[in-house]
Scaffold this motif. Structure first.
Motif, PDB file in Angstrom:
ATOM      1  N   LEU A  11       0.613  -1.205  -0.116  1.00  0.00           N
ATOM      2  CA  LEU A  11       0.229  -0.051   0.066  1.00  0.00           C
ATOM      3  C   LEU A  11       0.720   1.171  -0.195  1.00  0.00           C
ATOM      4  CD1 LEU A  11      -2.907  -0.974   2.535  1.00  0.00           C
ATOM      5  CD2 LEU A  11      -2.667  -1.301  -0.116  1.00  0.00           C
ATOM      6  N   ILE A  12       1.973   1.307   0.741  1.00  0.00           N
ATOM      7  CA  ILE A  12       2.815   2.416   0.755  1.00  0.00           C
ATOM      8  C   ILE A  12       3.415   2.649  -0.648  1.00  0.00           C
ATOM      9  CG2 ILE A  12       5.046   3.405   2.114  1.00  0.00           C
ATOM     10  CD1 ILE A  12       2.441   3.463   3.613  1.00  0.00           C
ATOM     11  N   SER A  13       4.022   1.474  -1.310  1.00  0.00           N
ATOM     12  CA  SER A  13       4.733   1.657  -2.475  1.00  0.00           C
ATOM     13  C   SER A  13       3.590   2.063  -3.465  1.00  0.00           C
ATOM     14  CB  SER A  13       5.382   0.548  -2.973  1.00  0.00           C
ATOM     15  OG  SER A  13       4.437  -0.552  -3.461  1.00  0.00           O
ATOM     16  N   GLU A  14       2.328   1.584  -3.400  1.00  0.00           N
ATOM     17  CA  GLU A  14       1.308   2.256  -4.409  1.00  0.00           C
ATOM     18  C   GLU A  14       1.014   3.633  -4.199  1.00  0.00           C
ATOM     19  OE1 GLU A  14      -1.396  -1.888  -4.749  1.00  0.00           O
ATOM     20  OE2 GLU A  14      -2.381  -0.259  -4.052  1.00  0.00           O
ATOM     21  N   CYS A  15       1.212   4.265  -3.121  1.00  0.00           N
ATOM     22  CA  CYS A  15       1.472   5.678  -2.835  1.00  0.00           C
ATOM     23  C   CYS A  15       2.275   6.413  -3.902  1.00  0.00           C
ATOM     24  CB  CYS A  15       1.722   6.233  -1.650  1.00  0.00           C
ATOM     25  SG  CYS A  15       0.269   5.713  -0.439  1.00  0.00           S
ATOM     26  N   ASP A  16       3.185   5.676  -4.342  1.00  0.00           N
ATOM     27  CA  ASP A  16       4.084   6.147  -5.459  1.00  0.00           C
ATOM     28  C   ASP A  16       4.596   7.704  -5.039  1.00  0.00           C
ATOM     29  OD1 ASP A  16       5.263   5.706  -7.888  1.00  0.00           O
ATOM     30  OD2 ASP A  16       3.472   6.768  -8.975  1.00  0.00           O
ATOM     31  N   TYR A  17       5.446   7.519  -4.063  1.00  0.00           N
ATOM     32  CA  TYR A  17       6.024   8.884  -3.780  1.00  0.00           C
ATOM     33  C   TYR A  17       7.042   8.409  -2.757  1.00  0.00           C
ATOM     34  CZ  TYR A  17       6.537  13.764  -2.314  1.00  0.00           C
ATOM     35  OH  TYR A  17       7.209  15.233  -2.211  1.00  0.00           O
ATOM     36  N   ASP A  18       8.438   8.555  -3.205  1.00  0.00           N
ATOM     37  CA  ASP A  18       9.596   8.120  -2.375  1.00  0.00           C
ATOM     38  C   ASP A  18       9.469   8.957  -1.006  1.00  0.00           C
ATOM     39  OD1 ASP A  18      10.129  10.527  -3.646  1.00  0.00           O
ATOM     40  OD2 ASP A  18      12.034   9.525  -4.459  1.00  0.00           O
ATOM     41  N   GLU A  19       8.943  10.134  -0.953  1.00  0.00           N
ATOM     42  CA  GLU A  19       9.041  10.745   0.296  1.00  0.00           C
ATOM     43  C   GLU A  19       8.223  10.018   1.380  1.00  0.00           C
ATOM     44  OE1 GLU A  19      11.298  12.714   1.234  1.00  0.00           O
ATOM     45  OE2 GLU A  19      10.212  14.026   2.803  1.00  0.00           O
ATOM     46  N   LYS A  88       3.768  20.071   9.559  1.00  0.00           N
ATOM     47  CA  LYS A  88       3.042  20.272   8.218  1.00  0.00           C
ATOM     48  C   LYS A  88       3.440  18.733   7.586  1.00  0.00           C
ATOM     49  CE  LYS A  88       3.532  24.948   7.381  1.00  0.00           C
ATOM     50  NZ  LYS A  88       4.186  26.151   6.386  1.00  0.00           N
ATOM     51  N   THR A  89       4.499  18.276   7.453  1.00  0.00           N
ATOM     52  CA  THR A  89       4.605  16.957   6.817  1.00  0.00           C
ATOM     53  C   THR A  89       4.186  15.936   7.573  1.00  0.00           C
ATOM     54  OG1 THR A  89       7.033  17.686   6.364  1.00  0.00           O
ATOM     55  CG2 THR A  89       6.668  15.536   6.288  1.00  0.00           C
ATOM     56  N   ALA A  90       4.149  15.891   8.923  1.00  0.00           N
ATOM     57  CA  ALA A  90       3.547  14.855   9.839  1.00  0.00           C
ATOM     58  C   ALA A  90       2.069  14.898   9.517  1.00  0.00           C
ATOM     59  CB  ALA A  90       3.426  15.206  11.413  1.00  0.00           C
ATOM     60  N   VAL A  91       1.338  15.861   9.121  1.00  0.00           N
ATOM     61  CA  VAL A  91       0.118  16.232   9.024  1.00  0.00           C
ATOM     62  C   VAL A  91      -0.371  15.466   7.570  1.00  0.00           C
ATOM     63  CG1 VAL A  91      -2.104  17.659   8.640  1.00  0.00           C
ATOM     64  CG2 VAL A  91      -0.581  17.969  10.509  1.00  0.00           C
ATOM     65  N   MET A  92       0.364  15.818   6.529  1.00  0.00           N
ATOM     66  CA  MET A  92       0.324  15.417   5.409  1.00  0.00           C
ATOM     67  C   MET A  92       0.416  13.831   5.274  1.00  0.00           C
ATOM     68  SD  MET A  92       1.611  18.524   3.165  1.00  0.00           S
ATOM     69  CE  MET A  92       3.093  18.712   3.876  1.00  0.00           C
ATOM     70  N   LEU A  93       1.519  13.340   5.595  1.00  0.00           N
ATOM     71  CA  LEU A  93       1.676  12.006   5.749  1.00  0.00           C
ATOM     72  C   LEU A  93       0.617  11.360   6.344  1.00  0.00           C
ATOM     73  CD1 LEU A  93       3.495   9.822   4.964  1.00  0.00           C
ATOM     74  CD2 LEU A  93       4.600   9.794   7.579  1.00  0.00           C
ATOM     75  N   GLY A  94       0.086  11.755   7.431  1.00  0.00           N
ATOM     76  CA  GLY A  94      -1.237  11.023   8.025  1.00  0.00           C
ATOM     77  C   GLY A  94      -2.251  11.054   7.142  1.00  0.00           C
ATOM     78  N   ASP A  95      -2.500  12.409   6.157  1.00  0.00           N
ATOM     79  CA  ASP A  95      -3.565  12.524   5.317  1.00  0.00           C
ATOM     80  C   ASP A  95      -3.662  11.230   4.283  1.00  0.00           C
ATOM     81  OD1 ASP A  95      -4.704  14.536   6.726  1.00  0.00           O
ATOM     82  OD2 ASP A  95      -3.772  15.930   5.531  1.00  0.00           O
ATOM     83  N   ILE A  96      -2.049  11.138   3.756  1.00  0.00           N
ATOM     84  CA  ILE A  96      -1.935  10.177   2.676  1.00  0.00           C
ATOM     85  C   ILE A  96      -2.388   8.511   3.259  1.00  0.00           C
ATOM     86  CG2 ILE A  96      -0.106   9.193   1.476  1.00  0.00           C
ATOM     87  CD1 ILE A  96       0.913  11.956   1.165  1.00  0.00           C
ATOM     88  N   TYR A  98      -4.285   7.959   5.677  1.00  0.00           N
ATOM     89  CA  TYR A  98      -5.498   7.292   6.190  1.00  0.00           C
ATOM     90  C   TYR A  98      -6.431   7.484   4.700  1.00  0.00           C
ATOM     91  CZ  TYR A  98      -8.446  11.465   7.347  1.00  0.00           C
ATOM     92  OH  TYR A  98      -9.226  12.752   7.357  1.00  0.00           O
ATOM     93  N   SER A  99      -6.100   8.422   3.860  1.00  0.00           N
ATOM     94  CA  SER A  99      -6.962   8.195   2.516  1.00  0.00           C
ATOM     95  C   SER A  99      -6.442   7.048   1.897  1.00  0.00           C
ATOM     96  CB  SER A  99      -6.740   9.642   1.696  1.00  0.00           C
ATOM     97  OG  SER A  99      -5.156   9.599   1.379  1.00  0.00           O
ATOM     98  N   LYS A 100      -5.412   6.532   1.921  1.00  0.00           N
ATOM     99  CA  LYS A 100      -5.001   5.279   1.217  1.00  0.00           C
ATOM    100  C   LYS A 100      -5.774   4.172   1.866  1.00  0.00           C
ATOM    101  CE  LYS A 100      -2.844   2.431  -1.634  1.00  0.00           C
ATOM    102  NZ  LYS A 100      -3.466   2.332  -2.919  1.00  0.00           N
ATOM    103  N   ALA A 101      -5.775   4.248   3.139  1.00  0.00           N
ATOM    104  CA  ALA A 101      -6.659   3.115   3.612  1.00  0.00           C
ATOM    105  C   ALA A 101      -8.022   3.319   3.319  1.00  0.00           C
ATOM    106  CB  ALA A 101      -6.455   3.373   5.310  1.00  0.00           C
ATOM    107  N   PHE A 102      -8.784   4.184   3.354  1.00  0.00           N
ATOM    108  CA  PHE A 102     -10.044   4.333   2.875  1.00  0.00           C
ATOM    109  C   PHE A 102     -10.194   3.902   1.407  1.00  0.00           C
ATOM    110  CE2 PHE A 102     -12.858   6.548   5.912  1.00  0.00           C
ATOM    111  CZ  PHE A 102     -12.055   6.374   6.975  1.00  0.00           C
TER     112      PHE A 102
END
Ligand code: FPP
Ligand code: MG
Length: 295
Positions: A11-19, A88-96, A98-102
């Protein structure tokens, strides 16, 4: 559990963003309690590892946001993402996460998706209540337990319900197990904040009260103190606590058996969970391991 880790990595690799991959690898996985629970309830089901991965991503997202809200510098013994890369990064990583989970959740039956999705609304409400309640000293046990249920137990309850639904087991029974396991787990966490040291905890000890959180041992202590000491306790609330006050609180808690009283409630809740699934040795084992954590 290896299958769950593989699903999480996919799932993480499917987010397709090395950061995202880099930051996620910096997180410590933690105990994976929710994933273990799902695998124990639905061991044979091919989609159980995916469901477990989804719930762990939601949990990780909630902790990322929680550390921003609590301004916590460490998580599970390592620096938090907000500490290393900023809020800011922590919030955005969280967003990515939990939206990927959904996104993945839509591949499940509606009842399962609804159970997990609605628990995230509940846990977000619980977090908001927690923050509100920390603004003032709270001595109301029922109010505290309602908040704990929302903040911690609902996702565990939903994980139990969803995995039961996956394999056609009785969702209500497993829900009772999950709810009481979650409550008991959080009460033990609150106890450990007082009884353990910083090295064991991976975060400063007695930090809950400094953050304004009046956990059960504090509520029980307030209840038995004389008026002048009640005031002393309230004065120490939500501040960096000095050594002498810390010692006083610990001594008073020992004298009035506040930790024992809290532990007794954790045990009662754990017994309630156990009674719901008496014949399921794997689930009973989870409870026993959790209770042992507090020794
Ligand atoms: C830890 O509490 C926090 C939680 C269990 C839930 C936090 C929930 C949110 C931030 C809602 C947002 C949800 C998503 C999915 C983005 P704690 O601070 O008492 O425990 P700690 O000592 O482990 O930090
Ligand atoms: Mg926190």
């Amino acid at each position: 559990m290896q299958r769950v880790e593989n699903e999480i990595a996919r799932l993480i690799s499917e987010c397709d963003y090395d950061e995202v991959t880099r930051l996620f690898e910096m997180l410590s996985g933690g105990k994976r309690l929710r994933a273990k629970l799902i695998l124990k309830i639905a061991p044979e089901h091919e989609k159980a590892p995916l469901l477990a991965a989804i719930v762990e991503l939601i949990h990780a997202a909630s902790l990322l946001h929680d550390d921003v809200i609590d301004e916590a510098l460490t998580r599970r013994g390592v620096p938090s993402v907000n500490a290393t890369d900023g809020s800011k990064t922590a919030v955005m990583l969280g967003d990515i996460l939990y939206s990927k989970a959904f996104t993945e959740l839509v591949s499940f039956d509606e009842e399962i998706a609804r159970a997990i999705a609605s628990s995230v609304t509940a846990l977000s409400k619980g977090e908001m209540m927690d923050v509100k309640m920390a603004e003032e000293f709270n001595s109301d046990e029922a109010k505290y337990l309602d908040m704990l249920y929302l903040k911690t137990a609902t996702l565990i309850e939903a994980a139990a319900i969803a995995s039961a639904l996956l394999v056609g087991k009785d969702a209500h029974t497993y829900g009772i197990y999950g709810k009481n396991l979650g409550l008991s787990f959080q009460i033990i966490d609150d106890i450990l904040d007082i009884t353990s040291d910083a090295t064991t905890l991976g975060k400063p000890a007695m930090n809950d009260f400094v953050e304004g959180k009046c956990t059960l041992p504090y509520i029980y202590l307030y209840d038995v103190l004389a008026d002048s000491d009640k005031e002393r306790l309230i004065n120490a609330h939500a501040k960096t606590i000095d050594k002498s006050e810390e010692l006083w609180i610990k001594e008073e808690m020992t004298k009035h058996k506040c930790v024992e009283k809290s532990f007794k409630l954790a045990q009662e809740l754990s017994n309630e969970a156990m009674n719901a699934v008496k014949d399921d040795t794997a689930l009973v084992e989870i409870l026993q391991t959790m209770i042992k954590r507090s020794y």
